[in-house]
Design a protein around this motif. Structure first.
Motif, mmCIF file in Angstrom:
data_model
loop_
_atom_site.group_PDB
_atom_site.id
_atom_site.type_symbol
_atom_site.label_atom_id
_atom_site.label_comp_id
_atom_site.label_asym_id
_atom_site.label_seq_id
_atom_site.Cartn_x
_atom_site.Cartn_y
_atom_site.Cartn_z
ATOM 1 N N ASN A 161 10.816 -34.634 -5.760
ATOM 2 C CA ASN A 161 9.774 -33.747 -5.234
ATOM 3 C C ASN A 161 8.416 -34.120 -5.802
ATOM 4 O O ASN A 161 8.301 -34.847 -6.792
ATOM 5 N N ARG A 162 7.390 -33.602 -5.172
ATOM 6 C CA ARG A 162 5.998 -33.964 -5.478
ATOM 7 C C ARG A 162 5.560 -33.612 -6.893
ATOM 8 O O ARG A 162 4.564 -34.156 -7.391
ATOM 9 N N PHE A 163 6.279 -32.709 -7.558
ATOM 10 C CA PHE A 163 5.900 -32.293 -8.908
ATOM 11 C C PHE A 163 6.477 -33.217 -9.983
ATOM 12 O O PHE A 163 6.136 -33.090 -11.158
ATOM 13 N N GLU A 164 7.364 -34.118 -9.582
ATOM 14 C CA GLU A 164 8.001 -35.032 -10.525
ATOM 15 C C GLU A 164 7.747 -36.500 -10.199
ATOM 16 O O GLU A 164 8.092 -37.371 -10.999
ATOM 17 N N CYS A 165 7.143 -36.767 -9.049
ATOM 18 C CA CYS A 165 6.993 -38.157 -8.608
ATOM 19 C C CYS A 165 5.968 -38.215 -7.476
ATOM 20 O O CYS A 165 5.824 -37.255 -6.717
ATOM 21 N N HIS A 193 18.466 -30.937 -3.428
ATOM 22 C CA HIS A 193 17.445 -30.111 -4.080
ATOM 23 C C HIS A 193 16.048 -30.592 -3.721
ATOM 24 O O HIS A 193 15.193 -29.805 -3.296
ATOM 25 N N HIS A 194 15.790 -31.874 -3.913
ATOM 26 C CA HIS A 194 14.465 -32.409 -3.634
ATOM 27 C C HIS A 194 14.145 -32.348 -2.141
ATOM 28 O O HIS A 194 13.004 -32.060 -1.751
ATOM 29 N N ALA A 195 15.147 -32.612 -1.303
ATOM 30 C CA ALA A 195 14.937 -32.560 0.141
ATOM 31 C C ALA A 195 14.532 -31.163 0.590
ATOM 32 O O ALA A 195 13.789 -31.005 1.568
ATOM 33 N N ASN A 196 15.005 -30.151 -0.125
ATOM 34 C CA ASN A 196 14.670 -28.767 0.220
ATOM 35 C C ASN A 196 13.167 -28.521 0.152
ATOM 36 O O ASN A 196 12.632 -27.679 0.872
ATOM 37 N N MET A 197 12.478 -29.291 -0.693
ATOM 38 C CA MET A 197 11.030 -29.141 -0.829
ATOM 39 C C MET A 197 10.241 -30.106 0.040
ATOM 40 O O MET A 197 9.129 -29.784 0.462
#
Length: 296
Positions: A161-165, A193-197
């Motif tokens: 997700n955008r907050f980690e990468c 999880h990441h796809a959800n965002m």
């Protein structure tokens, strides 16, 4: 490292459980966890490649072999070993670290290394990713793929997700990076999880990555027990079935059992108790596989 020129390929669906719910440090203290996970019905274990001593992983791999379990692994890179750095020496450190990780995974008999190792975790340039950065990352991944091929291991970089990468947030970006890497041992993973965002629709995202998909993390929106939150699980499992996915379905969930690791990934509270995640999560995966004829 004993070499094997045969490319590793996921042969069948396997359900795994990531030990990060307990700790990022592998030791014999994790043996009882593996034994109970085997009893519950898991096919294998996923562990973090934080150590650099191959003997640690060989001992654990021997224990898993005795249990009749398989394994996969996960790795992240820091800013001093960033594949997208404009510094050749930093990129060389990234490749060296990936080679050590491959040696450790091979010692454990793992067939897959996943994670966001296309770039340094939570390290931002404060601008959108550039074409040059994708090419730098692809070059490191291709070289690492050559080394992984000798061990019969698939490298499956992960979009975060955008907050980690910032380099790879979506399956479109990840598919393009894998194409640029252009190596049969460099594939891709999908994390629910990441796809959800970051993804508009799960079926479209999975269809995009399906040609190179080799690993899947089953992870709830809050990182707790799969099936307890609002991830569109029917969309995910039906799309995986449509893609005829064969590989790992590995639960990745987090707690504060390892405070240093939890702090590093911004986990500030407990979501579910680990054995609730393991037991209820496995039951949920099996139900969804049956419902959508995944693996049939």
């Amino acid at each position: 490292m004993t070499t094997d020129s045969t490319q590793a390929q996921p042969r069948s669906l396997k359900i795994g459980f990531n030990l990060l719910v307990w700790t990022a440090t592998l030791s014999e203290q994790m043996n009882p966890m593996a034994e109970r996970l085997k009893t519950i019905g898991y096919d294998g274990i996923e562990c973090y490649l934080g150590e650099t001593d191959t003997q640690v992983y060989q001992r654990y791999g021997d224990h898993l072999k005795q249990l009749g379990m398989s394994s996969s692994a996960v790795i992240t890179l820091g800013p001093d070993e960033n594949p997208v750095s404009d510094s050749p020496s930093v990129r060389a450190k990234a490749l060296d670290r990936l080679k050590v990780a491959i040696d450790c995974a091979h010692a454990m008999n793992a067939d897959v290394i996943c994670g966001p190792f296309h770039s340094a975790f939570a390290t931002f340039s404060r601008q959108a990713p550039t074409d040059e950065e994708y090419n730098r990352s692809a070059e490191v991944l291709h070289q690492a793929g050559d080394y992984a091929a000798q061990a019969g291991i698939l490298l499956t970089p992960e979009a975060l997700n955008r907050f980690e990468c910032y380099l790879c947030n979506t399956m479109t970006q990840l598919a393009d990076l894998v194409r640029r890497a252009d190596h049969p041992n460099v594939r891709a993973m999908f994390d629910t999880h990441h796809a959800n965002m970051e993804e508009k629709k799960y079926p479209d995202a999975i269809a995009t990555i399906a040609p190179v998909l080799a690993h899947v993390h089953i992870s709830e929106n809050d990182r707790g027990t799969p099936g307890s939150g609002h991830i569109p699980w029917d969309d995910a499992f039906s799309a995986l079935a449509k893609a005829n996915y064969r590989g790992w379905l590995t639960i990745e969930a987090f707690t504060r059992n390892d405070p240093d690791f939890a702090n590093a990934i911004n986990v500030w509270r407990e979501y579910n108790e680990p054995w609730n995640i393991a037991e209820q999560g496995l039951q949920f995966i099996r139900q969804m596989m049956t419902k959508h004829s995944l693996g049939a």
